[in-house]
Structure formats: C-alpha cells, structure tokens
Design an enzyme around this catalytic site. Sequence first.
Site, PDB file in Angstrom:
ATOM      1  N   GLY A  34       0.529   5.911  -0.181  1.00  0.00           N
ATOM      2  CA  GLY A  34      -0.270   7.122  -0.267  1.00  0.00           C
ATOM      3  C   GLY A  34       0.630   8.330  -0.206  1.00  0.00           C
ATOM      4  O   GLY A  34       1.858   8.223  -0.366  1.00  0.00           O
ATOM      5  N   GLY A  35       0.026   9.479   0.048  1.00  0.00           N
ATOM      6  CA  GLY A  35       0.786  10.712   0.033  1.00  0.00           C
ATOM      7  C   GLY A  35       1.816  10.820   1.137  1.00  0.00           C
ATOM      8  O   GLY A  35       2.784  11.567   1.015  1.00  0.00           O
ATOM      9  N   GLY A  87       3.424   8.063   2.716  1.00  0.00           N
ATOM     10  CA  GLY A  87       4.340   6.958   2.898  1.00  0.00           C
ATOM     11  C   GLY A  87       3.884   5.680   2.238  1.00  0.00           C
ATOM     12  O   GLY A  87       2.943   5.667   1.444  1.00  0.00           O
ATOM     13  N   LYS A 101       5.028   0.300   8.286  1.00  0.00           N
ATOM     14  CA  LYS A 101       4.582   1.556   7.704  1.00  0.00           C
ATOM     15  C   LYS A 101       5.751   2.520   7.698  1.00  0.00           C
ATOM     16  O   LYS A 101       6.357   2.800   8.731  1.00  0.00           O
ATOM     17  CB  LYS A 101       3.416   2.138   8.507  1.00  0.00           C
ATOM     18  CG  LYS A 101       2.125   1.353   8.362  1.00  0.00           C
ATOM     19  CD  LYS A 101       0.953   2.094   8.993  1.00  0.00           C
ATOM     20  CE  LYS A 101      -0.353   1.361   8.741  1.00  0.00           C
ATOM     21  NZ  LYS A 101      -1.516   2.110   9.278  1.00  0.00           N
ATOM     22  N   ASP A 136     -12.053   7.409  11.803  1.00  0.00           N
ATOM     23  CA  ASP A 136     -11.962   7.062  10.382  1.00  0.00           C
ATOM     24  C   ASP A 136     -12.517   5.660  10.131  1.00  0.00           C
ATOM     25  O   ASP A 136     -11.886   4.827   9.469  1.00  0.00           O
ATOM     26  CB  ASP A 136     -10.513   7.155   9.896  1.00  0.00           C
ATOM     27  CG  ASP A 136     -10.418   7.270   8.366  1.00  0.00           C
ATOM     28  OD1 ASP A 136     -11.447   7.557   7.727  1.00  0.00           O
ATOM     29  OD2 ASP A 136      -9.319   7.068   7.821  1.00  0.00           O
ATOM     30  N   GLY A 158       0.826  -1.200   0.000  1.00  0.00           N
ATOM     31  CA  GLY A 158       0.000   0.000   0.000  1.00  0.00           C
ATOM     32  C   GLY A 158       0.857   1.245   0.000  1.00  0.00           C
ATOM     33  O   GLY A 158       2.013   1.227   0.438  1.00  0.00           O
ATOM     34  N   THR A 188       3.416   1.195   2.766  1.00  0.00           N
ATOM     35  CA  THR A 188       3.229   0.086   3.690  1.00  0.00           C
ATOM     36  C   THR A 188       3.827  -1.164   3.052  1.00  0.00           C
ATOM     37  O   THR A 188       3.553  -1.465   1.883  1.00  0.00           O
ATOM     38  CB  THR A 188       1.741  -0.148   3.996  1.00  0.00           C
ATOM     39  OG1 THR A 188       1.180   1.066   4.517  1.00  0.00           O
ATOM     40  CG2 THR A 188       1.567  -1.247   5.017  1.00  0.00           C
TER      41      THR A 188
END
Length: 476
Positions: free
Chosen positions: A42-43, A45, A64, A162, A40, A47
């Site tokens: 994203g902006g 970092g 992570k 979340d 995985g 995973t």
Amino acid sequence: MSKCLNPDCLNENSSGTNFCQKCGNKLLLADRYRTQKIIGQGGFGRTFLAVDEHKPSKPVCVIKQFYPQAQGTSNIQKATELFEQEAVRLEQLGKHPQIPDLLAYFSQDGRQYLVQEFIDGQNLAQTLEAEGYFSERRIRDLLNNLLPVFEFIHSRQVIHRDIKLENIILRSNGELVLVDFGAAKYATQTALAVTGTTIGSAGYTAPEQAAGKAIYASDIYSLGVTCLCLLTQVEPLELFDVSEFEWVWREHLKTSVSSELGQILDKMIQPASKKRYQSATEVLQALGNKLPQLSPQTQILPQTQILPQTPNSLKSAWRGIDYTPLRDLLATGKWKEADIETSKLMLKASIRERFGDLDPYSLDNFPCDDLQIIDQLWVKYSQGRFGFSVQKKIWLECGGKVDYNGNAEYRLGFRVGWLKEGKWLNYDDLTFNLQPPEGHLPMFVRCGFRQIGKGAAAMYWGWCFYFFSRIENCKL
C-alpha cells in the site's frame, strides 16, 4: 527464494544467498528473517511472507516493511506513528489465540520492520467472494467467535478502529482472527474525551469515530456493518440511504434473517452511539449467551458428599516434588500464600520456572500425579469450594469444551468471581478466604496463567481449554 527488501530492487534471489545478486543489499533481516514473496502493499509499505531461519523448524512469519509513498510530511509522520502504534498495541495485548503474536520490531537500513505471526487462512472479503453470502447461522457463529476478542481488547483499553471484512481472517479450523492493529487507539478516559484523528474505512466507520471521537461502541458498529456485508454481499455505502438517513440492508438480503437477529444488528449499527450496544458483553447477552448467576457467597455441603482424603503421598511420582508446604498453608487457611505456592509448584513440575508460565505443550504433558495431589488438597481444605476439579465442573456448565471458547471463559469468570462489571480483576483484588463463589481459587487457571514475579499479576489468555482438557484426561 529470497526476495530483496530494497524498495528500488525487489530482485528474487536463490534461497541460500545472503546478499542480493542485483543490488548487494543484505537479504536476512536481523540476521534471521528471510523474505520469500510480497503478499500485500500500500501507500506506506509492503508486507512479505518470510521464514525465521533462527529456529530449527524455520516457521513462516509475516514482515511488514514501512516505506511510505504518501505526499506531504504530515502524512508520512502520521503513517510513521500508526506503524509504531501497531507494534506497541500488539505488545500491550500480549498473547491471545485470535490476535497475531508480535515477534519483533526493529529498524534496518533506515527502514522500520514489524514481524508478526503468520495467520494461515483467507480474510472475510476473500471468503465472501469465494463462498457467497453468509447464512444467519454463520453470522451468529461469527459474532459468538469474535465478540469475546472485542471484550479482551476493550478490557485492555484498546479500540481497534478498523473492523472490516479485510481485517478478519478465517483459519482453516473455523476460528476467526482479528488483524491490523495499525489504527488502534489506547482508550483512556482522557483520550476518549479528546477529538482525535479520523481513522477507519469508508462505510464501516461509526459517526462519532468519523468525527475523531472513537469509543468502544465504535467497534461494535463496525462489526455490525461487517455482518450486513456478509449477509448481502453489498458494499456498506450502498446499504445506507443517505437521503433518509437510515439503513436499508433488508432490501439487499440474499436469505431470510430472524427478527431477533435483525433487531440485534439494528442496535449494533445505530448511528446514535447512546442507542447502540455499549459493550461486546451486551451483544453476547442479546444473542442468548446469558451469563449465569453467581453462586451463593457461602454453601453448606450435603452430608452425603464425601470430600477426598489427604493424598497417601505428598510427593509426586514424576519429579518427587514435595507438596507438604502446600498442605500446611491450606490447612491453616493461608489461601493467598497457598495460591502462590501452587503456581510455583506447577511451574516446577512442568520445568517452566524460568519462563514464568505454561505453554500448550507443557499443559498437554503436565503430570497427572501432580494435578491430582494439588486438586485433592485444595478440595479437602476448602470443604469442596476450591480446586481444579471444581473449576472444571463450572467450565463445562458454562459451555466450555476442548477447543477455544471465549464465551465460556467469560461465563467462568463471572461464575467464580474473577470478572466484575465486564473487567477481569487484578490479582490483588481477589478474595482469599472461603467467602467468594465456588472455584475462585486456585488462580492459576484464570483463562491464562499467572506469571510469577513482582505483584504476580501478569496474565496470559486463551489457555482454559488446554488446561481443562488435561484435567479431563487426568480424570479429575
């Protein structure tokens, strides 16, 4: 396979290599974690799936890596806070079978890393795509499985903030795991009164949370929206009519839903927070998981009930542990001292003194002889009110089985007087006499195990089913 962690390289190296063959970067994190692949990104970092080479079995874990790509110093600063916050929250929450364990948190080569337990399974977004919409039965199972986890984190003053399909993972055994505590908020009374940063996912976020004032009921709202998505296979924003300011989820249903469940979901997603369920416990009660009434404060045993005699031997067969001091404490009504002595003796019997608690393996192999002696002493000197066999009986009455059952844990807590007003009592707030409900003592089983130390009040959760399974096997 050994993946390079240098964000500008990410070269794939052979398994036995300790330095990247392309950039020379060190491949082992903290000299023990070897990354295998990216799972995985994203902006802020990436995973990675990794293995812990420090342990003989080389268990799989998740790493992570914090490597922000956002523009603007303020965004990077906020991202840094959230990343650190996830490590802090996971550490504060401790061990729970439906929350990933925090294994490590450190910096290396100028970057931050968080290592946590690997959860084998699909998130609910993947499950929904693969299997299609959920039935009412599956929604009820989901709520009964997850709401006790909400009770747990909220009792620790943590708001997840979340909740969505992607942050709930379905294990192969059907158990649901709540992940990604990066947005979690520590909810003190002061913090609840202060407007904070807006965090959450579009469509799932409660109005008060969108305004920067998340409360416990905000997580209830997001869980309700998650259920709507599972029932309809429609994105949250399409289920709310902005012009009429009302939910229209029934128009998108793929299957029938009873009026009872419909009303529960409607109350979970009420835009006005005061009209919403205020706690996970309230939702569980609405679902039909009524908490049993507490037992009378005192009870006179029927004359036909025969209490166990003092065991023939107060020394256990396995380790020769002498339970005479425990008998003497119980016989003189020193209940608190007897409770602490019970904990110490159980740790000694399982050779876990230096750890301060029991683990699943030690529970599965706890000597029956020791359990029987402890139980007989407690039952005898409490006139049948206290003891492991008493607690097991109540556990079964609460719906407990030999698997994880958060509902049963909370029902047990209410029945035996460990849980009041939705909160677990601290150890020093217990009642150490014969007045509290049946099963109040000994305390070692309180849905986790008390760590011996200062205050003797540190709790680990989620082990009730292991403990009562062993008691059943030992014929108590």
